[in-house]
Design a protein around this motif. Sequence first.
Motif, PDB file in Angstrom:
ATOM      1  N   ALA A   1      43.043  41.994  33.616  1.00  0.00           N
ATOM      2  CA  ALA A   1      41.883  41.571  32.815  1.00  0.00           C
ATOM      3  C   ALA A   1      41.887  42.283  31.456  1.00  0.00           C
ATOM      4  O   ALA A   1      41.530  41.688  30.441  1.00  0.00           O
TER       5      ALA A   1
ATOM      6  N   ASP B   1      36.526  43.905  35.126  1.00  0.00           N
ATOM      7  CA  ASP B   1      37.358  43.528  33.974  1.00  0.00           C
ATOM      8  C   ASP B   1      38.079  44.725  33.369  1.00  0.00           C
ATOM      9  O   ASP B   1      38.736  44.598  32.338  1.00  0.00           O
TER      10      ASP B   1
ATOM     11  N   ASN C   1      44.210  40.424  29.196  1.00  0.00           N
ATOM     12  CA  ASN C   1      43.585  39.170  28.754  1.00  0.00           C
ATOM     13  C   ASN C   1      42.503  39.416  27.705  1.00  0.00           C
ATOM     14  O   ASN C   1      42.413  38.713  26.695  1.00  0.00           O
ATOM     15  N   ARG C   2      41.683  40.454  27.928  1.00  0.00           N
ATOM     16  CA  ARG C   2      40.605  40.739  26.969  1.00  0.00           C
ATOM     17  C   ARG C   2      41.158  41.080  25.592  1.00  0.00           C
ATOM     18  O   ARG C   2      40.585  40.697  24.580  1.00  0.00           O
TER      19      ARG C   2
ATOM     20  N   ASP D   1      34.648  38.452  34.896  1.00  0.00           N
ATOM     21  CA  ASP D   1      35.683  39.102  35.695  1.00  0.00           C
ATOM     22  C   ASP D   1      37.074  38.861  35.120  1.00  0.00           C
ATOM     23  O   ASP D   1      37.945  39.720  35.184  1.00  0.00           O
ATOM     24  N   SER D   2      37.280  37.670  34.540  1.00  0.00           N
ATOM     25  CA  SER D   2      38.625  37.345  34.032  1.00  0.00           C
ATOM     26  C   SER D   2      38.845  37.862  32.611  1.00  0.00           C
ATOM     27  O   SER D   2      39.962  37.918  32.132  1.00  0.00           O
ATOM     28  N   GLY D   3      37.745  38.191  31.915  1.00  0.00           N
ATOM     29  CA  GLY D   3      37.902  38.670  30.534  1.00  0.00           C
ATOM     30  C   GLY D   3      37.867  37.564  29.500  1.00  0.00           C
ATOM     31  O   GLY D   3      38.087  37.801  28.321  1.00  0.00           O
TER      32      GLY D   3
END
Length: 209
Positions: free
Chosen positions: A162, A157, A165-166, A54-56
């Motif tokens: 996200a 994500d 972040n990814r 979920d957070s990446g």
Amino acid sequence: MNLVFLGPPGAGKGTVAVKVSEELGIPHISTGDLFRKAIKDQSELGKKVKSILDSGELVPDDLTVALVEERLNQGDTGKGFILDGFPRTIPQAEALDTISTLQMAVNFSVADEVLVDRLSGRRVCKNCGATYHVKFAPPRKEGICDSCGGELYTRQDDAPEAIKNRLQVYYRQTQPLIDYYKDKGIKTDIDAAGSPEQVLSATLKALNS
Ligand code: AP5
Ligand code: ZN
């Protein structure tokens, strides 16, 4: 043919991999899909990795390598395989080298702005996992999968924070793999900015040459 598909999130690796898999008759193995299935099934692995996906952030290397090794041992990879989204770190690539021999690492590249557009408009079928895009690959009926009638959803994500972040995680941890495979002499670059048909035909051409 043993293949690895490299590239940032949203480059279209999965979209091309589905078609190449059909064309060459080799399995498409996406670590992201395997993790999402584990989450859907609420398995032990799924419970461990949900918040990471979920957070990446990346799932730890040991868990990811074990999952891939198990998948490659399922007996359907005699003619080869496409690994999509694996490896994503140098230790994962080194582990893969001890498990299998690759013929090609295909590196899909696209500008960041395009990636954000592709990810934020992506919709996925809850039932069969087919991927759509609100602008670039819309389903015939809004919110409904063409192939199975399942409901379409937006991956957690693919939310703006996200995605950011990814992309950072990609540049920090995965981009170094491009040089890793270049040094081994098996890297091929594909410009993934074109239409899905153009990207597919460039990929098949590279694989046949
Ligand atoms: P994963 O599922 O692998 O996500 P990703 O690498 O971020 O890749 P995406 O699935 O987002 O993009 P894609 O390149 O396949 O694009 P797609 O074809 O869908 O991983 C998810 C998470 O799992 C990771 O963040 C991590 O937590 C974990 N994980 C997975 N592997 C791991 C590993 N090895 N180690 C550790 N953790 C791991 O296309 C995107 C959209 O664009 C779609 O809507 C599509 O319709 C559209 N589109 C595609 N091609 C085109 C085109 N040519 N023109 C216009 N639109 C297009
Ligand atoms: Zn479906």
